[in-house]
Design an enzyme around this catalytic site. Sequence first.
Site, short mmCIF file in Angstrom:
data_model
loop_
_atom_site.label_atom_id
_atom_site.label_comp_id
_atom_site.label_asym_id
_atom_site.label_seq_id
_atom_site.Cartn_x
_atom_site.Cartn_y
_atom_site.Cartn_z
N VAL A 27 79.85 31.35 72.97
CA VAL A 27 80.05 30.74 72.54
C VAL A 27 81.53 29.60 72.59
O VAL A 27 81.86 29.77 73.25
CB VAL A 27 80.60 31.08 71.10
CG1 VAL A 27 81.74 30.63 70.38
CG2 VAL A 27 79.88 32.69 70.52
N ARG A 50 85.74 33.26 68.61
CA ARG A 50 87.01 34.04 67.28
C ARG A 50 86.88 33.88 65.83
O ARG A 50 87.45 33.18 65.62
CB ARG A 50 88.53 34.00 67.68
CG ARG A 50 89.19 34.32 69.40
CD ARG A 50 87.80 35.67 69.83
NE ARG A 50 89.15 35.56 71.41
CZ ARG A 50 87.82 35.64 72.47
NH1 ARG A 50 86.60 34.89 72.30
NH2 ARG A 50 88.33 35.52 73.64
N GLY A 87 83.89 34.93 64.50
CA GLY A 87 82.54 36.25 64.13
C GLY A 87 81.39 35.70 65.10
O GLY A 87 80.40 36.74 64.14
N LEU A 88 81.41 34.40 66.26
CA LEU A 88 80.00 34.42 66.25
C LEU A 88 78.87 34.90 67.23
O LEU A 88 78.04 35.70 66.87
CB LEU A 88 79.61 32.90 66.33
CG LEU A 88 80.41 31.42 65.90
CD1 LEU A 88 80.00 30.31 66.19
CD2 LEU A 88 79.54 31.62 64.23
N TYR A 123 82.19 44.05 74.77
CA TYR A 123 81.01 44.86 74.03
C TYR A 123 80.85 46.32 73.25
O TYR A 123 80.63 47.11 72.94
CB TYR A 123 80.15 45.06 75.20
CG TYR A 123 79.73 43.18 75.19
CD1 TYR A 123 78.81 42.68 74.43
CD2 TYR A 123 80.18 42.91 76.51
CE1 TYR A 123 78.51 40.90 74.97
CE2 TYR A 123 79.54 41.18 76.55
CZ TYR A 123 79.08 40.21 75.88
OH TYR A 123 78.74 39.21 75.84
N PHE A 146 71.16 39.77 85.53
CA PHE A 146 70.29 39.39 85.28
C PHE A 146 71.14 38.53 83.36
O PHE A 146 72.12 38.63 82.72
CB PHE A 146 69.32 39.80 84.23
CG PHE A 146 69.97 40.84 82.73
CD1 PHE A 146 69.93 41.09 82.11
CD2 PHE A 146 69.92 42.52 84.06
CE1 PHE A 146 70.84 42.33 80.92
CE2 PHE A 146 70.42 43.35 82.69
CZ PHE A 146 70.84 43.54 82.01
#
Length: 423
Positions: free
Chosen positions: A93, A99, A101-102, A132, A423
């Site tokens: 992003v 920050r 919420g995307l 995550y 990856f």
Amino acid sequence: MNSTRFATATDGVAVRYITEDEFPRWKAAVQVGFLRPPADAADRMRHVPYSPGRLLGAFDGDRCVGTARGFPSAITVPGGAVLPADAIANVAVLPTHRRRGLLTRMMRRELAGAAERGEPVAILVAAEAGVYGRFGFGPATRLSGYRIAVPRAGGIRLPEAARRGRVELVDTETAARVGPGVHDAFRRRQPGAVPRPPAWWRTDTGVLRHPLRHTPEPFRAVYRDAGGTPTGLLTYRVEEAWEGGLPASRLVVLDLVTADWTASAALWHHCLSVDWVTTVVADNVAPDDPLPLLLGDPRAARATEVDCDFLWLRILDVPAALTARRYPVPGRVVIEVEDRSGHAAGRFALESPPDGAARCDRADGERADLRLDVSVLGSLYLGGETLARLEAAGLVEELRPGALGRADPLLRTPLRPWCPDGF
Ligand SMILES: CC(=O)SCCNC(=O)CCNC(=O)[C@H](O)C(C)(C)COP(=O)(O)OP(=O)(O)OC[C@H]1O[C@@H](n2cnc3c(N)ncnc32)[C@H](O)[C@@H]1OP(=O)(O)O
């Protein structure tokens, strides 16, 4: 008091799959998000194909301000089964839009898509540890390596089996030809390993140039077993140095994949046998590689500063994932899994009979033995963590006395997980 008003998430940023004509802007946004010049996008991201319905973008007007890519992959689980996996990469992003919420919106969309396609797990390589877990991912493999002081090592023992084969230096064309087969044999025996897409080999061997990987051209060595089958591929570079007229070169292992430990031993032997080399550095070695034990003085191999979690795993379908694994001892445990997103929430009975394959089924009516978050199950799944350690860290709750002691040996694995491939 004056204040500056910044745009917020409600200012109309749309999250959607990109069209092909938006692909160059999407790649430029990945580059900026990863702090790289956008002009390099075409070159650095040549290995990323346009895939309809798999490239998510966040758009502020017509500006691409957020990116995420999902692609079909697979992961080897304890016991050797290979599970389909949704691999997630190129998450970024722009600094101007963070920050709000995307990422959260893109990740929800991606995981819902994976669940709909029936992929039992999602995997990614996390740039930072704090991001995550909230999406149900847990650290599942580790990255670590060794720096070996060659004069101190006192030689390296070559197991008898390794003497029956031979090591040969090869050109890039040969490496490109034998590499995919060696890697395939490697990843099928190694829990946590993922396949290398064909583009990986084209990039590694210079058919597609990679600005970091190909300066200068590395050396490549193949190990062939007694029957002539290639079972190991080593890629390395040597930084030549002299100190007071004495050789002091460093050999840096860039890639080492082998179908068995015999090939590993033979290729480590090669690394320690190159004249003028006084230090061998390997920043990514399987946790169960026998390397230090092969040295005359195992203390000559010191851990490098690279030591951190690597692959993160998110279970989407608990019965499919747990049924696919093997368990070292018979047993039964009912686990209550908490999952904010709902994909994996519920109670599940895992049963490993004395003979035959294990089964995991929903058991919503049963009393649970243990309670844990789906991210913790992700860390347990490949055997990178133990129940005992997770419980000690307050991440597993024992709901029935003695349940932890019964379940801990069930979930252990003979070979620790490893994923050498980003990856
Ligand atoms: C799989 C991969 O590609 S790994 C590479 C990931 N990309 C990068 O690291 C590039 C640089 N960073 C970025 O592009 C962004 O900061 C991202 C993608 C990490 C996060 O994007 P954002 O849109 O800011 O995330 P979003 O606003 O949805 O944040 C969701 C939550 O995660 C938290 N969070 C986001 N980034 C971080 C971080 N780096 N460390 C800790 N927490 C974080 C937020 O505070 C928020 O918490 P909350 O739910 O408690 O409020």
